[in-house]
Motif scaffolding. Structure first.
Motif, PDB file in Angstrom:
ATOM      1  N   UNK B  64     -81.576 145.396  62.465  1.00  0.00           N
ATOM      2  CA  UNK B  64     -80.209 145.809  62.321  1.00  0.00           C
ATOM      3  C   UNK B  64     -79.232 144.887  63.307  1.00  0.00           C
ATOM      4  N   UNK B  65     -79.975 145.062  64.515  1.00  0.00           N
ATOM      5  CA  UNK B  65     -79.207 144.548  65.828  1.00  0.00           C
ATOM      6  C   UNK B  65     -79.029 142.814  65.450  1.00  0.00           C
ATOM      7  N   UNK B  66     -80.115 142.266  65.069  1.00  0.00           N
ATOM      8  CA  UNK B  66     -80.056 140.842  64.645  1.00  0.00           C
ATOM      9  C   UNK B  66     -79.093 140.561  63.521  1.00  0.00           C
ATOM     10  N   UNK B  67     -78.854 141.515  62.511  1.00  0.00           N
ATOM     11  CA  UNK B  67     -78.145 141.122  61.419  1.00  0.00           C
ATOM     12  C   UNK B  67     -76.567 141.195  61.701  1.00  0.00           C
ATOM     13  N   UNK B  68     -76.220 142.600  62.124  1.00  0.00           N
ATOM     14  CA  UNK B  68     -75.009 142.918  62.440  1.00  0.00           C
ATOM     15  C   UNK B  68     -74.450 142.091  63.451  1.00  0.00           C
ATOM     16  N   UNK B  69     -74.879 141.018  63.789  1.00  0.00           N
ATOM     17  CA  UNK B  69     -74.865 140.323  65.120  1.00  0.00           C
ATOM     18  C   UNK B  69     -73.552 140.726  66.087  1.00  0.00           C
ATOM     19  N   UNK B  70     -73.724 140.908  67.363  1.00  0.00           N
ATOM     20  CA  UNK B  70     -72.908 140.885  68.235  1.00  0.00           C
ATOM     21  C   UNK B  70     -72.717 139.249  68.702  1.00  0.00           C
ATOM     22  N   UNK B  71     -71.265 138.801  68.651  1.00  0.00           N
ATOM     23  CA  UNK B  71     -71.046 137.847  68.851  1.00  0.00           C
ATOM     24  C   UNK B  71     -70.870 137.019  70.451  1.00  0.00           C
ATOM     25  N   UNK B  72     -71.049 135.952  70.588  1.00  0.00           N
ATOM     26  CA  UNK B  72     -70.745 135.323  72.076  1.00  0.00           C
ATOM     27  C   UNK B  72     -69.142 134.922  71.916  1.00  0.00           C
ATOM     28  N   UNK B  73     -68.356 135.346  72.998  1.00  0.00           N
ATOM     29  CA  UNK B  73     -67.019 134.803  72.838  1.00  0.00           C
ATOM     30  C   UNK B  73     -67.008 132.931  72.806  1.00  0.00           C
ATOM     31  N   UNK B  74     -65.897 132.754  72.617  1.00  0.00           N
ATOM     32  CA  UNK B  74     -65.778 131.285  72.214  1.00  0.00           C
ATOM     33  C   UNK B  74     -65.851 130.448  73.465  1.00  0.00           C
ATOM     34  N   UNK B  75     -65.081 130.966  74.463  1.00  0.00           N
ATOM     35  CA  UNK B  75     -65.131 130.425  75.842  1.00  0.00           C
ATOM     36  C   UNK B  75     -66.483 130.150  76.261  1.00  0.00           C
ATOM     37  N   UNK B  76     -67.297 131.114  76.363  1.00  0.00           N
ATOM     38  CA  UNK B  76     -68.830 130.937  76.634  1.00  0.00           C
ATOM     39  C   UNK B  76     -69.358 130.194  76.012  1.00  0.00           C
ATOM     40  N   UNK B  77     -69.395 129.947  74.709  1.00  0.00           N
ATOM     41  CA  UNK B  77     -69.833 129.049  73.859  1.00  0.00           C
ATOM     42  C   UNK B  77     -69.422 127.694  74.030  1.00  0.00           C
ATOM     43  N   UNK B  78     -68.036 127.303  74.422  1.00  0.00           N
ATOM     44  CA  UNK B  78     -67.572 126.153  74.778  1.00  0.00           C
ATOM     45  C   UNK B  78     -68.492 125.477  75.798  1.00  0.00           C
ATOM     46  N   UNK B  79     -68.528 126.245  76.872  1.00  0.00           N
ATOM     47  CA  UNK B  79     -69.103 125.957  78.116  1.00  0.00           C
ATOM     48  C   UNK B  79     -70.486 125.694  78.131  1.00  0.00           C
ATOM     49  N   UNK B  80     -71.392 126.402  77.043  1.00  0.00           N
ATOM     50  CA  UNK B  80     -72.449 126.146  76.866  1.00  0.00           C
ATOM     51  C   UNK B  80     -72.793 124.916  76.443  1.00  0.00           C
ATOM     52  N   UNK B  81     -72.053 124.460  75.271  1.00  0.00           N
ATOM     53  CA  UNK B  81     -72.187 123.371  74.549  1.00  0.00           C
ATOM     54  C   UNK B  81     -72.008 122.067  75.487  1.00  0.00           C
ATOM     55  N   UNK B  82     -70.961 122.514  76.375  1.00  0.00           N
ATOM     56  CA  UNK B  82     -70.568 121.351  77.287  1.00  0.00           C
ATOM     57  C   UNK B  82     -71.798 121.078  78.515  1.00  0.00           C
ATOM     58  N   UNK B  83     -72.324 122.068  78.610  1.00  0.00           N
ATOM     59  CA  UNK B  83     -73.590 122.141  79.606  1.00  0.00           C
ATOM     60  C   UNK B  83     -74.506 121.186  79.011  1.00  0.00           C
ATOM     61  N   UNK B  84     -74.846 121.419  77.611  1.00  0.00           N
ATOM     62  CA  UNK B  84     -75.842 120.800  76.863  1.00  0.00           C
ATOM     63  C   UNK B  84     -75.440 119.294  76.832  1.00  0.00           C
ATOM     64  N   UNK B  85     -74.244 118.955  76.647  1.00  0.00           N
ATOM     65  CA  UNK B  85     -73.766 117.460  76.502  1.00  0.00           C
ATOM     66  C   UNK B  85     -74.296 116.748  77.680  1.00  0.00           C
ATOM     67  N   UNK B  86     -73.772 117.527  78.802  1.00  0.00           N
ATOM     68  CA  UNK B  86     -73.726 116.985  80.118  1.00  0.00           C
ATOM     69  C   UNK B  86     -75.456 116.640  80.580  1.00  0.00           C
ATOM     70  N   UNK B  87     -76.277 117.583  80.063  1.00  0.00           N
ATOM     71  CA  UNK B  87     -77.704 117.432  80.325  1.00  0.00           C
ATOM     72  C   UNK B  87     -78.137 116.025  79.188  1.00  0.00           C
ATOM     73  N   UNK B  88     -77.496 116.127  78.197  1.00  0.00           N
ATOM     74  CA  UNK B  88     -77.847 114.889  77.300  1.00  0.00           C
ATOM     75  C   UNK B  88     -77.814 113.579  77.734  1.00  0.00           C
ATOM     76  N   UNK B  89     -76.193 113.827  78.260  1.00  0.00           N
ATOM     77  CA  UNK B  89     -75.676 112.125  79.107  1.00  0.00           C
ATOM     78  C   UNK B  89     -76.577 111.807  80.200  1.00  0.00           C
ATOM     79  N   UNK B  90     -77.180 112.746  80.774  1.00  0.00           N
ATOM     80  CA  UNK B  90     -77.948 112.216  82.093  1.00  0.00           C
ATOM     81  C   UNK B  90     -79.109 111.428  81.582  1.00  0.00           C
ATOM     82  N   UNK B  91     -79.608 111.880  80.407  1.00  0.00           N
ATOM     83  CA  UNK B  91     -80.820 110.938  80.277  1.00  0.00           C
ATOM     84  C   UNK B  91     -80.459 109.371  79.663  1.00  0.00           C
TER      85      UNK B  91
END
Lengths: 189, 91
Positions: B64-91
């Motif tokens: 149930x915990x996995x299905x009625x998903x608690x969501x991460x807020x958008x700010x956190x997500x944006x920051x996260x994706x940004x971090x990933x992009x930075x790492x990708x650009x390093x290579x």
């Protein structure tokens, strides 16, 4: 080759962040730690991208990384000092369940529990109590219990990861259930 | 006390076998012992029933915990994706 899965880190957050977060949160019950874990998983995954063979889906692969990180947390939590105290208390309590000859003590007799509504599996209130009772278990017991009953890990694996002997594993499995059931009975009346 | 008599009167051992049964196979001997114990012990019969239900409920709780998903807020997500992009650009 066309059946192999590929990775697309540009959409990882959109596609998997909420799932991984909910997965972590349900297992470690700490919001901040769950967020940190999601970030750690993505960063660790980036470093392993070239080792992805495409045999599992992207989500399965990321979840496997998360699982390992959760086990690390279980291990850290269960080796802490505060936990040893809780564990001793729980062991002590458990000894009280039975007389020396193995009979139940009367005050600990399991009794029928009346779960309101016809389907206890979907009773939110009961689930809440269950969650609370699980949190009362010593961290090591909860880790053993969860890895066995939820993650279906092999007993050998659990013993190695959490550094418990096989004999202790069985003691913990037994005691965890005795305590969990007793807590439910005590709370749910 | 003979080994059979021991299990007939030993609820601690019986509840242990109930737990063992839920995650691995009992030996033939253990199966017989548990069956004999449960035949004569109504308290452990309740434990036996409840223990299996608890396992089901715990599984349900986690799915149930996995299905009625608690969501991460958008700010956190944006920051996260940004971090990933930075790492990708390093290579």
């Amino acid at each position: 080759m066309s059946t192999l899965n590929t990775l697309n880190p540009h959409s990882w957050v959109d596609n998997h962040a909420d799932y991984l977060y909910a997965y972590a949160l349900s297992r470690i019950s700490d919001d901040e730690q769950a967020r940190d874990l999601v970030q750690e998983v993505f960063l660790a995954a980036l470093e392993k991208v070239d080792r992805f063979e495409g045999r599992s889906s992207e989500r399965t692969w990321l979840t496997a990384i998360l699982k390992n990180k959760i086990i690390d947390i279980y291990r850290k939590r269960s080796s802490g000092l505060t936990n040893n105290k809780a564990e001793k208390a729980a062991v002590h309590e458990q000894e009280d369940f039975f007389h020396e000859d193995g009979h139940w003590r009367e005050e600990h007799y399991p009794r029928e529990m009346a779960v309101e509504g016809h389907d206890p599996l979907h009773n939110k209130e009961f689930q809440h109590v269950l969650q609370q009772c699980m949190q009362k278990l010593p961290a090591l017991w909860l880790a053993v219990f969860t890895m066995k009953h939820i993650e279906d890990e092999s007993t050998e694996n659990i013993c190695t990861e959490l550094r418990v002997t096989s004999a202790n594993f069985w003691v913990i499995i037994h005691r965890a259930k005795l305590n969990l059931r007793a807590c439910l009975q005590k709370t749910w009346i | 006390m003979g080994p059979l008599k021991k299990i007939v009167y030993n609820c601690k051992q019986a509840t242990f076998l109930i737990e063992k049964k839920l995650i691995s196979k009992l030996t033939f001997r253990e199966k017989i012992e548990l069956r004999i114990h449960l035949y004569g012990c109504s308290v452990c019969r309740i434990f036996n029933k409840q223990s299996a239900v608890i396992n089901q409920m715990v599984k349900q709780l986690f799915s149930d915990a996995n299905s009625d998903q608690k969501h991460l807020d958008n700010d956190f997500k944006q920051g996260l994706q940004q971090r990933i992009e930075e790492e990708l650009n390093k290579n």
